[in-house]
Enzyme design. Structure first.
Site, PDB file in Angstrom:
ATOM      1  N   SER A   5       0.753  -1.261  -0.223  1.00 50.12           N
ATOM      2  CA  SER A   5      -0.014   0.104   0.016  1.00 50.12           C
ATOM      3  C   SER A   5       0.969   1.420  -0.118  1.00 50.12           C
ATOM      4  O   SER A   5       1.847   1.374   0.505  1.00 50.12           O
ATOM      5  CB  SER A   5      -0.907   0.092   1.358  1.00 50.12           C
ATOM      6  OG  SER A   5      -1.602   1.163   1.139  1.00 50.12           O
TER       7      SER A   5
ATOM      8  N   LYS B  45     -13.836  -4.777   3.905  1.00 42.49           N
ATOM      9  CA  LYS B  45     -14.773  -3.619   3.831  1.00 42.49           C
ATOM     10  C   LYS B  45     -16.333  -3.676   3.931  1.00 42.49           C
ATOM     11  O   LYS B  45     -16.887  -3.089   4.245  1.00 42.49           O
ATOM     12  CB  LYS B  45     -14.628  -3.140   2.025  1.00 42.49           C
ATOM     13  CG  LYS B  45     -13.178  -2.589   1.731  1.00 42.49           C
ATOM     14  CD  LYS B  45     -13.531  -1.797   0.151  1.00 42.49           C
ATOM     15  CE  LYS B  45     -12.119  -1.133   0.127  1.00 42.49           C
ATOM     16  NZ  LYS B  45     -12.087  -0.634  -1.017  1.00 42.49           N
TER      17      LYS B  45
ATOM     18  N   TYR C 198      -3.584   0.942  -9.903  1.00 47.30           N
ATOM     19  CA  TYR C 198      -2.364   1.825  -9.864  1.00 47.30           C
ATOM     20  C   TYR C 198      -1.112   1.279  -9.675  1.00 47.30           C
ATOM     21  O   TYR C 198      -0.048   1.979  -9.617  1.00 47.30           O
ATOM     22  CB  TYR C 198      -2.788   2.885  -8.739  1.00 47.30           C
ATOM     23  CG  TYR C 198      -2.568   2.548  -7.399  1.00 47.30           C
ATOM     24  CD1 TYR C 198      -1.349   2.192  -6.831  1.00 47.30           C
ATOM     25  CD2 TYR C 198      -3.598   2.196  -6.537  1.00 47.30           C
ATOM     26  CE1 TYR C 198      -1.128   1.678  -5.400  1.00 47.30           C
ATOM     27  CE2 TYR C 198      -3.677   1.649  -5.228  1.00 47.30           C
ATOM     28  CZ  TYR C 198      -2.399   1.772  -4.660  1.00 47.30           C
ATOM     29  OH  TYR C 198      -2.444   0.952  -3.094  1.00 47.30           O
TER      30      TYR C 198
ATOM     31  N   GLY D 102      -5.353   5.048 -11.665  1.00 44.33           N
ATOM     32  CA  GLY D 102      -5.922   4.860 -10.317  1.00 44.33           C
ATOM     33  C   GLY D 102      -5.150   5.397  -9.332  1.00 44.33           C
ATOM     34  O   GLY D 102      -5.679   5.606  -8.037  1.00 44.33           O
TER      35      GLY D 102
ATOM     36  N   ALA E 276     -17.992  -5.219 -10.089  1.00 42.64           N
ATOM     37  CA  ALA E 276     -19.061  -5.117  -9.201  1.00 42.64           C
ATOM     38  C   ALA E 276     -18.673  -5.510  -7.839  1.00 42.64           C
ATOM     39  O   ALA E 276     -19.389  -5.883  -7.004  1.00 42.64           O
ATOM     40  CB  ALA E 276     -20.405  -5.876  -9.793  1.00 42.64           C
ATOM     41  N   GLY E 277     -17.170  -5.251  -7.545  1.00 37.86           N
ATOM     42  CA  GLY E 277     -16.748  -5.535  -6.208  1.00 37.86           C
ATOM     43  C   GLY E 277     -17.046  -4.466  -5.298  1.00 37.86           C
ATOM     44  O   GLY E 277     -17.787  -3.105  -5.610  1.00 37.86           O
ATOM     45  N   GLY E 278     -16.228  -4.354  -4.213  1.00 41.12           N
ATOM     46  CA  GLY E 278     -16.508  -3.274  -3.307  1.00 41.12           C
ATOM     47  C   GLY E 278     -16.322  -1.982  -3.891  1.00 41.12           C
ATOM     48  O   GLY E 278     -17.294  -0.863  -3.535  1.00 41.12           O
TER      49      GLY E 278
ATOM     50  N   ASP F 276     -14.073   5.700  -1.401  1.00 38.94           N
ATOM     51  CA  ASP F 276     -13.555   5.260  -2.597  1.00 38.94           C
ATOM     52  C   ASP F 276     -14.167   6.183  -3.754  1.00 38.94           C
ATOM     53  O   ASP F 276     -13.761   6.422  -4.665  1.00 38.94           O
ATOM     54  CB  ASP F 276     -13.852   3.739  -2.870  1.00 38.94           C
ATOM     55  CG  ASP F 276     -12.853   3.146  -2.167  1.00 38.94           C
ATOM     56  OD1 ASP F 276     -11.620   3.514  -1.963  1.00 38.94           O
ATOM     57  OD2 ASP F 276     -13.077   1.773  -1.718  1.00 38.94           O
TER      58      ASP F 276
ATOM     59  N   SER G 222      -9.222  -2.299   3.823  1.00 40.75           N
ATOM     60  CA  SER G 222      -9.266  -2.736   2.398  1.00 40.75           C
ATOM     61  C   SER G 222      -9.746  -4.092   2.396  1.00 40.75           C
ATOM     62  O   SER G 222     -10.210  -4.475   3.401  1.00 40.75           O
ATOM     63  CB  SER G 222      -8.040  -2.452   1.855  1.00 40.75           C
ATOM     64  OG  SER G 222      -7.830  -2.567   0.266  1.00 40.75           O
TER      65      SER G 222
ATOM     66  N   ASN H 283     -20.378  -6.979 -15.312  1.00 44.98           N
ATOM     67  CA  ASN H 283     -19.563  -8.020 -14.572  1.00 44.98           C
ATOM     68  C   ASN H 283     -19.853  -9.399 -15.011  1.00 44.98           C
ATOM     69  O   ASN H 283     -20.928  -9.518 -15.753  1.00 44.98           O
ATOM     70  CB  ASN H 283     -20.122  -7.845 -13.010  1.00 44.98           C
ATOM     71  CG  ASN H 283     -19.372  -8.420 -12.101  1.00 44.98           C
ATOM     72  OD1 ASN H 283     -18.083  -8.019 -11.840  1.00 44.98           O
ATOM     73  ND2 ASN H 283     -19.683  -9.503 -11.589  1.00 44.98           N
TER      74      ASN H 283
END
Length: 290
Positions: free
Chosen positions: A25, A76, A238, A259, A137-139, A112, A72, A160
């Site tokens: 991270s 989440k 990213y 990103g 279609a995730g978090g 986010d 993360s 998705n």
């Protein structure tokens, strides 16, 4: 990255991130640079915590009076039962990436989507009345979907696979259609003709999946010929900063956004919630080499 100028003391306040895996991270570099620039006696660190240890971690941080923390994957949604309140956007997306501790009362929200909106608006101005294609279609994707709908996007087409996220995505699409003025539709990402045609009539394309992330840099969900030069293409991935999707978009003459800027802006929103101060975003960008 400059060395920390504010020494760790008996008064240093802790802010943290709970996730696994998480050692990659950029959040510590970002937040600690901001704390240092503003002369705040705070420090941001990482803890490798998954769902099994999450409840104990939340209890421990609460007992220690820690002001706030990030979540993360895979935490989440798992965090929600341990919180006292949820923001409107987290109620819509059923995900939390930021917790604020107000004297033992824990409030969860997701920044986010706000990070995505600010990163996009850096390039094209307001997203109001825009047509958006959202891959995933995730978090993070659902947080983007909720915030974009709240902020006035006209139409959002979510693509998705018909996998474990499909039914949840369907529920969220129905809820967002009910609660906002945005028209949201759900599509099968394996229908390449539908995807190509929908992109053709859209203003923004965003990849909110992990496709294209290291070590799978050669992966991409769309072909270069699917894109058009009036499109803004953003990749929530990213690492690498320039994904194959962004390379294809550049070749097609599209505007692009990495990103890493979504990451910075979602962090800035969390920073404001914890400290009441604006993150020095331009300084942080410089420190991250942007």
């Amino acid at each position: 990255m400059a060395e920390r100028r504010i020494p760790i003391t008996g008064h240093t306040e802790l802010i943290t991130l709970l996730a696994t895996p998480i050692r990659h991270s950029m959040s510590p570099a970002m937040h600690n640079a901001a704390f240092d620039k503003l002369g705040m006696d705070k420090v941001y660190v990482l803890f490798e915590v998954g769902q099994e240890g999450l409840e104990d971690a939340v209890k421990g941080l609460k007992a220690m009076g820690v002001r706030g923390y990030n979540l993360s994957m895979p935490n989440k949604t798992a965090i929600i039962p341990y919180l006292d309140h949820l923001s409107p956007v987290s109620q819509l997306c059923d995900a939390v990436n930021t917790v604020i501790n107000d004297n033992g009362v824990l409030t969860g929200t997701s920044t986010d989507g706000e990070g995505w909106v600010r990163a996009v608006e850096d390039k094209i101005g307001s997203i109001k009345d825009k047509k958006i294609v959202l891959l995933g279609a995730g978090g993070a994707a659902i947080a983007i979907l909720a915030q974009a709908a709240i902020d006035g996007a006209k139409e959002i087409a979510v693509f998705n696979k018909k996998d474990a996220f499909w039914n949840r995505a369907k529920e969220k699409v129905e809820l967002i259609n009910e609660k906002t003025d945005c028209h949201v539709t759900l599509h099968d990402i394996d229908d390449k003709k539908d995807l190509r045609e929908t992109i053709r009539h859209s203003d923004i394309l965003t990849n909110a999946t992990s496709v294209g992330m290291k070590p799978h840099e050669d992966s991409c969900l769309v072909e270069e010929d699917d894109l058009h030069e009036h499109l803004l293409v953003m990749d929530c991935v990213y690492n690498p900063k320039e994904t194959l999707l962004l390379k294809r978009a550049k070749n097609k003459g599209c505007q692009v956004q990495s990103g890493v800027y979504m990451m910075i802006y979602q962090g800035a929103a969390s920073f404001k919630l914890w400290t009441g101060e604006d993150m020095p975003v331009e300084y942080v960008k410089e420190q991250l080499g942007l």
